[in-house]
Design a protein around this motif. Structure first.
Motif, PDB file in Angstrom:
ATOM      1  N   CYS A   4       0.788  -1.289  -0.004  1.00 13.94           N
ATOM      2  CA  CYS A   4      -0.034  -0.028   0.018  1.00 13.94           C
ATOM      3  C   CYS A   4       0.950   1.245   0.020  1.00 13.94           C
ATOM      4  CB  CYS A   4      -1.024  -0.035   1.181  1.00 13.94           C
ATOM      5  SG  CYS A   4      -0.263   0.516   2.744  1.00 13.94           S
ATOM      6  N   ALA A   5       0.207   2.479  -0.292  1.00 17.04           N
ATOM      7  CA  ALA A   5       0.978   3.922  -0.101  1.00 17.04           C
ATOM      8  C   ALA A   5       0.174   4.668   0.806  1.00 17.04           C
ATOM      9  CB  ALA A   5       1.137   4.330  -1.342  1.00 17.04           C
ATOM     10  N   ILE A   6       1.118   5.750   1.522  1.00 17.37           N
ATOM     11  CA  ILE A   6       0.228   6.529   2.466  1.00 17.37           C
ATOM     12  C   ILE A   6       1.096   7.757   2.055  1.00 17.37           C
ATOM     13  CG2 ILE A   6       1.977   5.953   4.269  1.00 17.37           C
ATOM     14  CD1 ILE A   6      -0.343   6.515   6.137  1.00 17.37           C
ATOM     15  N   THR A   7       0.013   8.980   2.271  1.00 16.66           N
ATOM     16  CA  THR A   7       0.584  10.142   2.060  1.00 16.66           C
ATOM     17  C   THR A   7      -0.098  11.133   3.138  1.00 16.66           C
ATOM     18  OG1 THR A   7       1.491  11.975   0.678  1.00 16.66           O
ATOM     19  CG2 THR A   7      -0.817  11.036   0.051  1.00 16.66           C
ATOM     20  N   MET A   8       0.259  12.273   3.141  1.00 15.46           N
ATOM     21  CA  MET A   8      -0.547  13.469   4.039  1.00 15.46           C
ATOM     22  C   MET A   8      -0.624  14.574   3.177  1.00 15.46           C
ATOM     23  SD  MET A   8       0.128  14.878   7.970  1.00 15.46           S
ATOM     24  CE  MET A   8      -1.274  15.215   8.815  1.00 15.46           C
ATOM     25  N   VAL A   9      -1.603  15.364   3.367  1.00 19.37           N
ATOM     26  CA  VAL A   9      -1.785  16.344   2.201  1.00 19.37           C
ATOM     27  C   VAL A   9      -2.724  17.471   2.771  1.00 19.37           C
ATOM     28  CG1 VAL A   9      -3.748  15.342   0.884  1.00 19.37           C
ATOM     29  CG2 VAL A   9      -2.150  17.028  -0.261  1.00 19.37           C
ATOM     30  N   HIS A  10      -2.272  18.674   2.177  1.00 16.35           N
ATOM     31  CA  HIS A  10      -3.256  19.679   2.501  1.00 16.35           C
ATOM     32  C   HIS A  10      -3.371  20.847   1.227  1.00 16.35           C
ATOM     33  CE1 HIS A  10      -5.489  23.040   4.604  1.00 16.35           C
ATOM     34  NE2 HIS A  10      -4.641  23.996   4.096  1.00 16.35           N
ATOM     35  N   LYS A  11      -4.436  20.468   0.798  1.00 10.71           N
ATOM     36  CA  LYS A  11      -4.623  21.563  -0.662  1.00 10.71           C
ATOM     37  C   LYS A  11      -3.785  21.316  -1.731  1.00 10.71           C
ATOM     38  CE  LYS A  11      -7.812  24.435   1.960  1.00 10.71           C
ATOM     39  NZ  LYS A  11      -8.632  25.747   1.826  1.00 10.71           N
ATOM     40  N   ASP A  12      -2.852  20.385  -1.676  1.00 13.45           N
ATOM     41  CA  ASP A  12      -1.842  20.227  -2.929  1.00 13.45           C
ATOM     42  C   ASP A  12      -2.782  19.519  -3.929  1.00 13.45           C
ATOM     43  OD1 ASP A  12       0.172  20.330  -4.578  1.00 13.45           O
ATOM     44  OD2 ASP A  12       1.780  19.576  -3.128  1.00 13.45           O
ATOM     45  N   TYR A  20      -2.139   9.957  -6.707  1.00 14.74           N
ATOM     46  CA  TYR A  20      -3.248   8.749  -7.005  1.00 14.74           C
ATOM     47  C   TYR A  20      -3.081   8.006  -8.118  1.00 14.74           C
ATOM     48  CZ  TYR A  20      -7.803   7.060  -7.018  1.00 14.74           C
ATOM     49  OH  TYR A  20      -9.104   6.423  -6.788  1.00 14.74           O
ATOM     50  N   ALA A  21      -2.905   8.806  -9.338  1.00 11.66           N
ATOM     51  CA  ALA A  21      -2.817   8.028 -10.572  1.00 11.66           C
ATOM     52  C   ALA A  21      -1.635   7.127 -10.640  1.00 11.66           C
ATOM     53  CB  ALA A  21      -2.559   9.199 -11.780  1.00 11.66           C
ATOM     54  N   HIS A  22      -0.440   7.514 -10.099  1.00  9.42           N
ATOM     55  CA  HIS A  22       0.719   6.470 -10.057  1.00  9.42           C
ATOM     56  C   HIS A  22       0.637   5.447  -9.093  1.00  9.42           C
ATOM     57  CE1 HIS A  22       4.964   5.518 -10.257  1.00  9.42           C
ATOM     58  NE2 HIS A  22       4.826   5.710  -8.815  1.00  9.42           N
ATOM     59  N   TYR A  23       0.345   5.547  -8.005  1.00 14.71           N
ATOM     60  CA  TYR A  23       0.287   4.545  -6.933  1.00 14.71           C
ATOM     61  C   TYR A  23      -1.044   3.647  -7.035  1.00 14.71           C
ATOM     62  CZ  TYR A  23       4.195   6.225  -4.516  1.00 14.71           C
ATOM     63  OH  TYR A  23       5.522   6.587  -4.462  1.00 14.71           O
ATOM     64  N   GLY A  24      -2.071   4.167  -7.667  1.00 12.99           N
ATOM     65  CA  GLY A  24      -3.333   3.441  -7.975  1.00 12.99           C
ATOM     66  C   GLY A  24      -3.050   2.629  -9.260  1.00 12.99           C
ATOM     67  N   LYS A  25      -2.349   3.051 -10.202  1.00 12.50           N
ATOM     68  CA  LYS A  25      -2.027   2.417 -11.279  1.00 12.50           C
ATOM     69  C   LYS A  25      -1.076   0.927 -10.931  1.00 12.50           C
ATOM     70  CE  LYS A  25       0.782   2.220 -15.443  1.00 12.50           C
ATOM     71  NZ  LYS A  25       1.735   2.951 -16.543  1.00 12.50           N
ATOM     72  N   TYR A  26      -0.495   1.028  -9.998  1.00 10.19           N
ATOM     73  CA  TYR A  26       0.475  -0.337  -9.703  1.00 10.19           C
ATOM     74  C   TYR A  26       0.033  -0.785  -8.336  1.00 10.19           C
ATOM     75  CZ  TYR A  26       3.926   1.895 -12.930  1.00 10.19           C
ATOM     76  OH  TYR A  26       4.479   2.218 -14.036  1.00 10.19           O
ATOM     77  N   LEU A  27      -0.686  -0.263  -7.484  1.00  8.40           N
ATOM     78  CA  LEU A  27      -1.220  -0.781  -6.288  1.00  8.40           C
ATOM     79  C   LEU A  27      -2.585  -1.099  -6.123  1.00  8.40           C
ATOM     80  CD1 LEU A  27       1.085   0.951  -3.831  1.00  8.40           C
ATOM     81  CD2 LEU A  27       1.710  -1.078  -4.950  1.00  8.40           C
ATOM     82  N   GLY A  28      -3.444  -0.324  -7.014  1.00  9.09           N
ATOM     83  CA  GLY A  28      -4.855  -0.448  -6.808  1.00  9.09           C
ATOM     84  C   GLY A  28      -5.125   0.689  -6.068  1.00  9.09           C
TER      85      GLY A  28
END
Length: 112
Positions: A4-12, A20-28
């Motif tokens: 899985c992948a995890i990140t933290m974000v505020h308005k970026d 999301y596109a990158h990790y979603g493609k490879y990890l779902g």
């Protein structure tokens, strides 16, 4: 192998879309975890199948220390479910050389 992948974000939003596109493609997309620093419905729109954890934004005192402990704690918990947890900022992507590896699974399998 579960990854899985995890990140933290505020308005970026631009960076989050790429993440999301990158990790979603490879990890779902259902293997993606986003910590939203403050409630933001735009994150749900950009990342419709990811798990979104919202934390309050009111207190910013010592935030870098708090942020690090929070992300590490969530990552530690995810390590009970996943074999690998990729933790990056939304504007950081881990990439593999496709001439050497077919997937993240292949990368981790061959390098551990």
């Amino acid at each position: 192998m579960n990854i899985c992948a995890i990140t933290m974000v505020h308005k970026d939003y631009w960076a989050l879309k790429q993440w999301y596109a990158h990790y979603g493609k490879y990890l779902g997309p259902r293997n993606l975890y986003i910590i939203s620093h403050g409630y933001d419905p735009e994150i749900e729109r950009i990342c419709p199948e990811a798990s979104i954890i919202t934390i309050p934004r009111e207190e910013l005192k010592h935030f870098d220390r708090v942020r690090l402990r929070l992300i590490n704690g969530i990552q530690s918990g995810l390590n009970n479910i996943y074999d690998w947890v990729i933790q990056t900022d939304a504007d950081e992507l881990v990439c593999f050389n496709p001439s050497k590896y077919d997937s993240f699974e292949d990368l981790f399998d061959k390098t551990t």
